[in-house]
Design a protein around this motif. Structure first.
Motif, short mmCIF file in Angstrom:
data_model
loop_
_atom_site.label_atom_id
_atom_site.label_comp_id
_atom_site.label_asym_id
_atom_site.label_seq_id
_atom_site.Cartn_x
_atom_site.Cartn_y
_atom_site.Cartn_z
N GLY A 73 0.80 -1.21 0.00
CA GLY A 73 0.00 0.00 0.00
C GLY A 73 0.84 1.26 0.00
O GLY A 73 2.05 1.22 0.25
N ILE A 74 0.18 2.37 -0.29
CA ILE A 74 0.85 3.68 -0.30
C ILE A 74 -0.07 4.73 0.31
O ILE A 74 -1.29 4.60 0.28
CB ILE A 74 1.23 4.12 -1.74
CG1 ILE A 74 0.01 4.07 -2.67
CG2 ILE A 74 2.38 3.29 -2.29
CD1 ILE A 74 0.26 4.67 -4.05
N ASN A 101 -7.94 10.54 3.99
CA ASN A 101 -8.68 9.31 4.24
C ASN A 101 -7.82 8.20 4.84
O ASN A 101 -8.24 7.05 4.91
CB ASN A 101 -9.36 8.82 2.95
CG ASN A 101 -8.36 8.33 1.91
OD1 ASN A 101 -7.18 8.17 2.17
ND2 ASN A 101 -8.85 8.11 0.69
N PHE A 102 -6.64 8.53 5.30
CA PHE A 102 -5.69 7.54 5.83
C PHE A 102 -6.30 6.67 6.93
O PHE A 102 -6.02 5.47 7.01
CB PHE A 102 -4.44 8.25 6.34
CG PHE A 102 -3.47 7.35 7.06
CD1 PHE A 102 -2.76 6.37 6.38
CD2 PHE A 102 -3.26 7.48 8.42
CE1 PHE A 102 -1.87 5.53 7.04
CE2 PHE A 102 -2.37 6.66 9.09
CZ PHE A 102 -1.68 5.68 8.40
N ASP A 103 -7.13 7.26 7.78
CA ASP A 103 -7.68 6.51 8.91
C ASP A 103 -8.53 5.31 8.47
O ASP A 103 -8.75 4.38 9.25
CB ASP A 103 -8.51 7.43 9.80
CG ASP A 103 -7.68 8.57 10.38
OD1 ASP A 103 -6.52 8.29 10.76
OD2 ASP A 103 -8.17 9.70 10.45
N VAL A 127 2.14 8.37 12.97
CA VAL A 127 2.41 7.20 13.81
C VAL A 127 1.21 6.94 14.71
O VAL A 127 0.75 5.79 14.84
CB VAL A 127 3.69 7.39 14.65
CG1 VAL A 127 3.76 6.37 15.78
CG2 VAL A 127 4.93 7.27 13.78
N ILE A 128 0.67 7.99 15.32
CA ILE A 128 -0.49 7.81 16.21
C ILE A 128 -1.71 7.35 15.43
O ILE A 128 -2.45 6.46 15.87
CB ILE A 128 -0.77 9.13 16.97
CG1 ILE A 128 0.37 9.39 17.98
CG2 ILE A 128 -2.11 9.07 17.68
CD1 ILE A 128 0.26 10.71 18.71
N ARG A 129 -1.93 7.91 14.24
CA ARG A 129 -3.07 7.49 13.42
C ARG A 129 -2.93 6.03 12.98
O ARG A 129 -3.91 5.28 12.97
CB ARG A 129 -3.22 8.42 12.21
CG ARG A 129 -3.70 9.82 12.58
CD ARG A 129 -3.64 10.78 11.42
NE ARG A 129 -4.68 10.52 10.42
CZ ARG A 129 -4.84 11.27 9.32
NH1 ARG A 129 -4.03 12.30 9.08
NH2 ARG A 129 -5.81 10.98 8.46
N ALA A 130 -1.71 5.63 12.63
CA ALA A 130 -1.48 4.24 12.25
C ALA A 130 -1.70 3.31 13.44
O ALA A 130 -2.30 2.23 13.30
CB ALA A 130 -0.06 4.07 11.71
#
Length: 383
Positions: A73-74, A101-103, A127-130
């Motif tokens: 993924g990217i 829209n990463f979340d 990092v926190i969102r991941a």
């Protein structure tokens, strides 16, 4: 020394075209890996690269020849880059995200790990969102731009039961594993003095009047970078000093260098030198710059010395000790780092402390102390 053919070593670790034979003892993880006759054929970890700059391209090349991971993924803010990467690496649309829209990656079971390759000032957010999406995370170094940021990142990963690593590629590079061994095992006695420097000339010294658009170079933007070459390059000098001695510095002094291009370096330093004192009374004298080229490591101990030049870049590394030449075959640093991390994650094992957020926090604490020392002209205690 183990009887290892040049071809088998090169095939195992990649990027070995023109590599020379080992002149010293191979670090243990390499000898163990070279013994493996069968290639790994099990499950691979699926990685999403967050940020598609120059270093992401190097990581993608490493993943392409890795044994334990896939580029699945990217994450990018550029639609043009997204189209190019999807076509080049056969990435499905559902595994391509932007920063807004990463979340939604929380719902994607095809992504196991997110590698954050964004400007330093954005590391904490992603990092926190991941972590909240339940993904293991690797972030490029420096871990972030403040101690508070690092602590928040560690807390988020712990709370969401994911592992956090920092991209310390030289922790898996055989030449650096050897200088670490020479220092920590006191092969030449107690190391007393270290000199480490890394710098690149990033502008034309004959054209010092050019106004640089800092929006196009995030490293010159204090908010995005957190600082100048100390953050980007000097961290390698800090790291090498720490892992060769196997100690943490107890105090630092520092001095900003001359600013030769005041337009380009209006927000961040052009050069900085600093000194670290250690409990053993060892001293490390370091320099980093975006105004001149330097790439050297030298350590002198009670009964000898060892050095590298080039030392702290992407290699190939060449050096010597009091006992003779120090040279290992060149490896694919990104492949090796990722394989060693992913191998542990696939086995549900805990990552070693020397590459985790705890290590990244130590570096950022030291970096902040160096900046404080340079600004105040005072010795800053780290005890």
């Amino acid at each position: 020394m183990q009887n290892i053919s040049r071809r088998s070593f090169v095939n195992k670790f990649g990027l070995g075209v023109g590599a020379s034979v080992v002149i010293t003892t191979l670090p243990s993880f390499i000898t163990q890996s070279v013994k493996q006759k069968k290639s790994y054929t099990g499950k691979k970890l699926n990685i999403a690269l967050c940020g598609l700059g120059n270093y992401a391209t190097m990581l993608a090349s490493g993943i392409a020849v890795s044994e334990y991971c896939n580029l699945a993924g990217i994450v990018t803010g550029s639609p043009e880059k997204a189209l190019k990467w999807k076509a080049q690496y056969n990435i499905p649309d559902k595994n391509s995200y932007n920063y807004q829209n990463f979340d939604e990656i929380i719902h994607n079971k095809d992504i196991d790990l997110v590698y954050v390759v964004l400007p330093n000032g954005l590391h904490k957010e992603f990092v926190i969102r991941a972590a909240k999406a339940g993904k293991n995370v690797i972030t490029e170094k420096p871990m972030s731009i403040s101690v508070a940021d690092c602590q928040e990142m560690i807390k988020a990963c712990n709370e969401n039961k994911v592992q956090l690593a920092v991209g310390y590629r030289l922790h898996y590079e055989p030449t650096h594993l050897e200088i670490k061994r020479l220092g920590q095992e006191k092969v030449f006695g107690q190391v007393r003095f270290i000199e480490a420097s890394l710098g690149y000339k990033t502008y034309d010294t004959l054209d010092k009047t050019t106004i640089v658009d800092k929006k196009n170079d995030w490293r010159l933007n204090k908010k995005l970078s957190g600082g100048g070459p100390l953050m980007d390059l000097g961290i390698y000098c800090i790291q090498a000093s720490r892992y060769v001695l196997g100690e943490e510095p107890i105090a630092v002094t520092a001095q900003f260098g001359t600013v030769n291009n005041k337009d380009r370096f209006s927000e961040t330093e052009e050069s900085i030198s600093w000194q670290m004192e250690f409990q053993s009374d060892a001293i490390s004298n370091c320099t980093t710059s975006c105004g001149f080229d330097t790439n050297r490591f030298y350590a002198v101990a009670d009964e000898g010395s060892f050095e590298l030049s080039p030392a702290l870049s992407y290699g190939p590394f060449v050096g010597k000790t009091s006992a003779g030449v120090l040279k290992f075959p060149e490896i694919n640093q990104q492949k090796t780092q990722l394989d060693e991390i992913c191998k542990l994650l696939l086995a549900n094992k805990k990552l070693p402390n020397h590459i985790t957020g705890a290590e990244g926090l130590k570096d950022v604490s030291i970096i902040n102390a160096i900046y404080k020392a340079a600004k105040t002209g005072k010795k800053i205690s780290l005890k």
